[in-house]
Design a protein around this motif. Structure first.
Motif, PDB file in Angstrom:
ATOM      1  N   LYS A   1      -4.155   1.732   6.556  1.00 41.52           N
ATOM      2  CA  LYS A   1      -3.727   0.257   6.491  1.00 41.52           C
ATOM      3  C   LYS A   1      -2.487  -0.291   7.229  1.00 41.52           C
ATOM      4  O   LYS A   1      -1.386   0.664   6.993  1.00 41.52           O
ATOM      5  CB  LYS A   1      -3.800  -0.041   4.916  1.00 41.52           C
ATOM      6  CG  LYS A   1      -3.317  -1.417   4.717  1.00 41.52           C
ATOM      7  CD  LYS A   1      -3.482  -1.626   3.144  1.00 41.52           C
ATOM      8  CE  LYS A   1      -3.154  -3.181   2.804  1.00 41.52           C
ATOM      9  NZ  LYS A   1      -3.961  -4.159   3.322  1.00 41.52           N
TER      10      LYS A   1
ATOM     11  N   ASN B   1       0.878  -1.383   0.065  1.00 35.88           N
ATOM     12  CA  ASN B   1      -0.043  -0.007  -0.011  1.00 35.88           C
ATOM     13  C   ASN B   1       1.012   1.229   0.050  1.00 35.88           C
ATOM     14  O   ASN B   1       0.484   2.284   0.611  1.00 35.88           O
ATOM     15  CB  ASN B   1      -0.877   0.036   1.075  1.00 35.88           C
ATOM     16  CG  ASN B   1      -2.123   0.973   1.024  1.00 35.88           C
ATOM     17  OD1 ASN B   1      -2.528   0.955  -0.185  1.00 35.88           O
ATOM     18  ND2 ASN B   1      -2.627   1.585   2.007  1.00 35.88           N
TER      19      ASN B   1
ATOM     20  N   THR C   1       0.285  -3.334   7.240  1.00 33.94           N
ATOM     21  CA  THR C   1       0.763  -4.555   6.532  1.00 33.94           C
ATOM     22  C   THR C   1       1.852  -5.246   7.103  1.00 33.94           C
ATOM     23  O   THR C   1       2.871  -4.689   7.463  1.00 33.94           O
ATOM     24  CB  THR C   1       1.113  -4.405   4.988  1.00 33.94           C
ATOM     25  OG1 THR C   1      -0.037  -3.677   4.397  1.00 33.94           O
ATOM     26  CG2 THR C   1       1.211  -5.462   4.348  1.00 33.94           C
TER      27      THR C   1
END
Length: 359
Positions: free
Chosen positions: A252, A218, A254
């Motif tokens: 987000k 992302n 990750t």
């Protein structure tokens, strides 16, 4: 790849072979000098990589998009790279192909996560087979006689290069260590308890087929000021470290890497094992930074005060060898990092240090 590289005539004699034809009437062997880089010789991998480096130096300015895959994504005869869009990916691939051809290295066997990519770069050497990874299944052998040798072999076949399923794999590692502690021979019959543990573990692996872990980090085209958060934990049997990337102004987060390691047979105290886990964690950051090429801010999290303020933030020369060496290494690796405390309940590395079943 090697056979595309000529060896200087002065060095042919170092690749001289004798060939005897048993069907020939002459008893004298024929003498041949191999004139290209030869697989199996000690300098062959270096020579191949050195030639690619020279090729990039000589011709790279003509193909600017191929520079990054060559410098950061090449491994022996493989070149890897990526892009945010298909059109950009095709441009990079075309320049990589053109740069390789200037050195007489025709590239082949293109692979991509985008189904349209291979069509653009189709050739008689390309693989146009489409692989649907979401349809993959887990296969386990059904060997009737379970031995230490079988367990080690099947554990080694659980390929998890970046540790995404570390909480599951660590259970197999713990079982293997229990076998060592019981001093069981490679082909000796196992106890019913261990046999049951292994059969249960193996039967549960099929549940991994339903596990989905996004691999896109992302990141935008300008991946500056990305935060990297790292966590470590240790239990009585295992230590674990996990690395997460968090792009600024995005929600987000990750998982990038995770790693586990079982405790040595000579048991350590929990504080020392926690310190070893912190060192394992610090080593992961160099791998993350090198692989992502990011201008990041890094935070390390440990869940025990004893290894955080008392050791990691202190002068290593104050302590005896075990602590001193590990604190010193942590300082060298994570010079600019900020170490913080996190509770066990909030620490995502906790599950990897204790183990989880796939479900």
């Amino acid at each position: 790849m090697f056979r595309q590289i000529n060896v200087h005539p002065n060095d042919w004699k170092f690749q001289r072979i004798l060939w005897t034809d048993h069907q020939s009437s002459t008893s004298e062997p024929a003498i041949y000098d191999l004139t290209t880089v030869t697989y199996g010789t000690k300098p062959a991998p270096y020579l191949a990589r050195r030639v690619l480096k020279q090729l990039l130096s000589d011709e790279g300015h003509k193909f600017p998009l191929a520079i990054e895959p060559f410098e950061k994504g090449s491994y022996v005869d493989d070149i890897t790279g990526g892009a945010d869009t298909l059109s950009r990916l095709n441009e990079i691939a075309s320049q990589v192909k053109a740069l390789c051809l200037t050195g007489c290295f025709p590239v082949a066997k293109w692979k991509s996560s985008h189904p349209s990519f291979c069509k653009v770069n189709s050739s008689n050497l390309s693989s146009n087979t489409s692989h649907q990874f979401d349809e993959s299944t887990c296969h386990t052998s059904q060997t009737s006689a379970i031995t230490k040798r079988i367990i080690l072999s099947e554990t080694a076949s659980l390929f998890d290069s970046v540790g995404l399923i570390s909480p599951v794999i660590v259970r197999a590692k713990i079982l293997m260590q229990d076998l060592w502690l019981e001093k069981i021979g490679w082909d000796d019959p196992l106890t019913p308890q261990i046999t049951h543990r292994w059969k249960t573990f193996r039967s549960e692996l099929i549940d991994l087929a339903s596990l989905k872990i996004p691999r896109w980090l992302n990141l935008t085209s300008d991946p500056s000021h990305v935060e990297i958060h790292e966590f470590s934990d240790a239990s009585q049997t295992t230590m674990a470290a996990a690395v997460y990337i968090h792009p600024n102004q995005q929600s987000k987060v990750t998982l990038v890497y995770a790693k586990t390691r079982v405790a040595p047979l000579k048991r350590l105290t929990i504080p020392r094992f926690e310190l070893s886990a912190a060192l394992l964690l610090a080593k992961l950051i160099s791998r993350t930074a090198k692989g992502s090429q990011l201008d990041q801010r890094t935070s390390y999290f440990v869940d025990r005060f004893i290894s955080h303020p008392c050791w990691i933030n202190s002068d290593p020369t104050r302590y005896k060898e075990f602590v001193k060496n590990r604190v010193r290494d942590i300082h060298e690796i994570s010079l600019s990092a900020v170490w913080k405390f996190i509770s066990i309940k909030q620490n995502p590395a906790d599950c990897a240090s204790r183990g989880l079943n796939p479900s």
